[in-house]
Structure formats: structure tokens, C-alpha cells
Scaffold this active site. Structure first.
Site, PDB file in Angstrom:
ATOM      1  N   LYS A 133       0.836  -1.208   0.000  1.00  0.00           N
ATOM      2  CA  LYS A 133       0.000   0.000   0.000  1.00  0.00           C
ATOM      3  C   LYS A 133       0.875   1.264   0.000  1.00  0.00           C
ATOM      4  CE  LYS A 133      -3.738  -2.503   2.234  1.00  0.00           C
ATOM      5  NZ  LYS A 133      -4.399  -2.925   3.487  1.00  0.00           N
TER       6      LYS A 133
ATOM      7  N   GLN B 211      -4.252  -1.523   9.793  1.00  0.00           N
ATOM      8  CA  GLN B 211      -4.169  -2.840   9.153  1.00  0.00           C
ATOM      9  C   GLN B 211      -4.716  -3.909  10.112  1.00  0.00           C
ATOM     10  OE1 GLN B 211      -3.091  -3.466   5.902  1.00  0.00           O
ATOM     11  NE2 GLN B 211      -3.853  -5.518   6.305  1.00  0.00           N
TER      12      GLN B 211
ATOM     13  N   ASP C 193     -10.863   2.599   4.531  1.00  0.00           N
ATOM     14  CA  ASP C 193     -11.206   1.178   4.380  1.00  0.00           C
ATOM     15  C   ASP C 193     -12.722   0.975   4.292  1.00  0.00           C
ATOM     16  OD1 ASP C 193      -9.147  -0.637   4.088  1.00  0.00           O
ATOM     17  OD2 ASP C 193      -8.688  -0.737   6.230  1.00  0.00           O
TER      18      ASP C 193
END
Ligand code: NDP
Length: 291
Positions: A53, A97, A120
Site C-alpha cells: 500500500k 491494518q 477502508d
């Protein structure tokens, strides 16, 4: 032989477009999209995902700030960091994460993120917004899967879609997006009766199960479009080396499906590209720039 849906090529095209948009945001608005990426602990797979990412951010000109915290970090300390990032005007997106270590409640963490910075799309208010068709931040994997489906099929309305898997991060938001496109949507899961028969009804079959090669070739309606979300690491019986496979038995499915995403190179690259897309959207929204 099915058509291969090249998620990597689509993701590269999307990122090229975003890269130009980021350059003009910097020039015309002095706006530099920025994402904070928080990793707690030493899980190697998580570290790999975060690395990928951050590299994509660098390629596109998105600023990324990495916060790598030890596995012993308390929930209170993690929440304090999120609060600091929530109030930092230079940070437009926050990604924690997952999974976080077991002593930390992931729902508390997700719901502590400012929904407008929740790139997200997992915050409960973003999930609710998606459910009622007022999309704010949409989860990246289902969003990327939808983009591939629309590129392949155009208008999806009236098609029968079966989503196998009902997780909050893939299955449920995927079903909500397909419903918004006027598909007739069935969500299957571990208690579904006669799953092969349910799958055979699908014009669009999305597999998000987490079991290697789970969906068999004869579960697929001839000509169906198959989106394989699964990422499973298995040991190759011939070479002994680890390799990635999906949730669909690709070797059998490719003779039946009309089009299918490969693993790797299908949905995976789209997930990261859509994270970039969400970050740019978040930055524009926060700066009051129309999308
Ligand atoms: P979860 O484990 O959270 O959910 C799996 C779902 O599959 C559950 O709803 C479960 O049903 C269902 N399921 C399990 N066994 C069966 C069965 N025998 N029959 C029917 N349904 C079953 O997984 P995720 O949604 O997080 O991820 C799914 C896959 O997608 C994984 O391989 C993951 O690695 C991959 N993934 C890939 C991403 C990408 O970028 N390409 C991003 C995110 C995930 P129940 O609810 O009843 O238990």
C-alpha cells in the site's frame, strides 16, 4: 476457455488516472492527499500488505505516514493515536491494518476512526450508509470487484448475483453494491443448503470464503462471470513452494465461466487501487472540492 479479467491492468489504469488527478490537486488547490497507515505487531502478511500500500502511495504522489507499533501496544494507546490522526488536518485517510492483536477490540478501533477518514470503509456509519444507498467510504475489495464487473458486463441490472461469504469487509458490502446495481442478490454462507445449486443460478458469482479451490467447476453456470476474491497461500504439491490461489478451482472454472478473475492478478490489485481512490476522494471531500 473463459476470458481472463485482468485486475492488474485495470488497477494500473485507475492509478494512472488518480496520479494525474493528484498532480492537479497539488497544483490547483495546494492539496496533497495523505494517508496514515497504522500497523500493530509483527504479522508478516500484514507487513507485506502495508508495504504494498505504501509503495502504491509513493508511485501516485500520495503522502503516507507509517505508524508501526509494537504488538504489546494497549488499546488505549492505539485509540489515542487514532484520535490524534482524526484531528490532524493534514491527514485525510486513516488505515489500521487488520487483524490487530487479540487484546485489542477491532470494532472499537474501526469505530474510533473519523468516518470521513475511514478509507477502508469499515466504520459502522459507513456500513450503514452503504446499506441505505448513501455511500460515503465504500470498502475497497467490493468496490474494486464492482468496477471489474461493470467493465466486463456494463449494466448489471436484472442479473442474478450470488455472493458466497457474508463478512463485513467483503461479502456484505459486495451484496449491498450489487443490490444498488439492481442485481437479484443471494448471499450464501456456511449454513446455506445445497450451495452448488445456489451457485449454479448465478450470472455473477463472487467467491469470498477463504478456502482454497472451494468453488468447483460444475457449480458454475456456463458463461457466468466469476469474481474470485480469495487469497490463500498453499504449498504446491509438485514444487513444494508456497503459492497464492483463490477460492475457486480455477483450472476447472476456466472451462465453464464466461469470464473469471485470476489469483493473483485479479481482485488483489484492485483492492489497493481502490484504497488510493478512497484516499483521493477523502482528501477532496475534506477540502470541499467537488468530486
Ligand atoms: P471471513 O473468514 O471473514 O468470511 C468467510 C465467509 O465464508 C463467512 O461468511 C463464512 O460463512 C463463509 N464460509 C466459510 N465456509 C463456508 C462454506 N463451507 N460454505 C459456504 N460459506 C462458507 O473471510 P473474508 O471475507 O475476510 O475473506 C474471504 C477471502 O477473501 C479470504 O480468502 C481472504 O483472504 C480474501 N480477501 C481478499 C482480499 C483481496 O484484496 N483480494 C481482501 C480481503 C479478503 P459464515 O459467516 O457462516 O461463517
Amino acid at each position: 476457455m473463459s476470458k481472463l479479467i485482468d485486475g492488474k491492468a485495470f488497477a494500473d489504469r485507475l492509478c494512472d488516472t488518480l496520479s494525474s488527478e493528484i498532480a492537479s490537486l497539488k497544483q490547483a488547490h495546494q492539496l496533497s492527499p495523505c494517508i496514515a497507515v497504522v500497523l500493530v505487531g509483527e504479522d508478516p502478511a500484514s507487513a507485506t500488505y502495508v508495504g504494498a500500500k505504501v509503495r502504491r502511495c509513493e508511485q501516485l504522489g500520495i503522502d503516507s505516514r507509517s505508524h508501526h507499533l509494537p504488538a504489546t501496544t494497549s488499546e488505549a494507546d492505539l485509540l489515542a493515536l487514532i484520535e490524534q490522526l482524526n484531528t490532524d488536518p493534514e491527514v485525510h485517510g486513516i488505515l489500521v491494518q487488520l487483524p490487530v492483536p487479540k487484546h485489542i477490540d477491532s470494532n472499537s478501533v474501526i469505530n474510533a476512526i473519523n468516518p470521513d477518514k475511514d478509507v477502508d470503509g469499515f466504520h459502522i456509519s459507513n456500513a450503514g450508509a452503504l446499506a441505505v444507498g448513501q455511500n460515503n467510504m465504500v470498502p475497497c475489495t467490493p468496490l474494486g470487484s464492482l468496477m471489474l464487473l461493470q467493465d466486463e458486463l456494463g449494466d448489471l441490472s436484472g442479473l442474478n448475483a450470488v455472493v458466497v461469504g457474508r463478512s463485513n469487509i467483503v461479502g456484505k458490502p459486495m451484496a449491498a453494491l450489487l443490490l444498488q446495481q439492481s442485481c437479484t442478490v443471494t448471499v450464501a454462507h456456511s449454513r446455506t443448503k445445497d450451495l452448488p445449486a445456489v451457485c449454479r443460478e448465478a450470472d455473477i458469482l463472487v467467491a469470498a470464503v477463504g478456502i482454497p479451490h472451494f468453488i468447483q467447476g460444475d457449480w458454475i453456470k456456463p458463461g457466468a462471470t466469476v469474481i474470485d476474491v480469495g487469497i490463500n497461500r498453499i504449498q504446491d504439491s509438485e514444487t513444494g513452494k508456497n503459492r497464492l490461489v483463490g477460492d475457486v478451482d480455477f483450472a476447472a472454472a476456466k472451462d465453464v465461466a464466461g469470464a473469471i478473475t485470476p489469483v493473483p492478478g485479479g481482485v488483489g490489485p484492485m483492492t489497493i487501487a481502490c484504497l488510493m481512490y478512497n484516499t483521493v476522494r477523502a482528501a477532496k471531500n475534506q477540502a470541499g472540492i467537488k468530486d
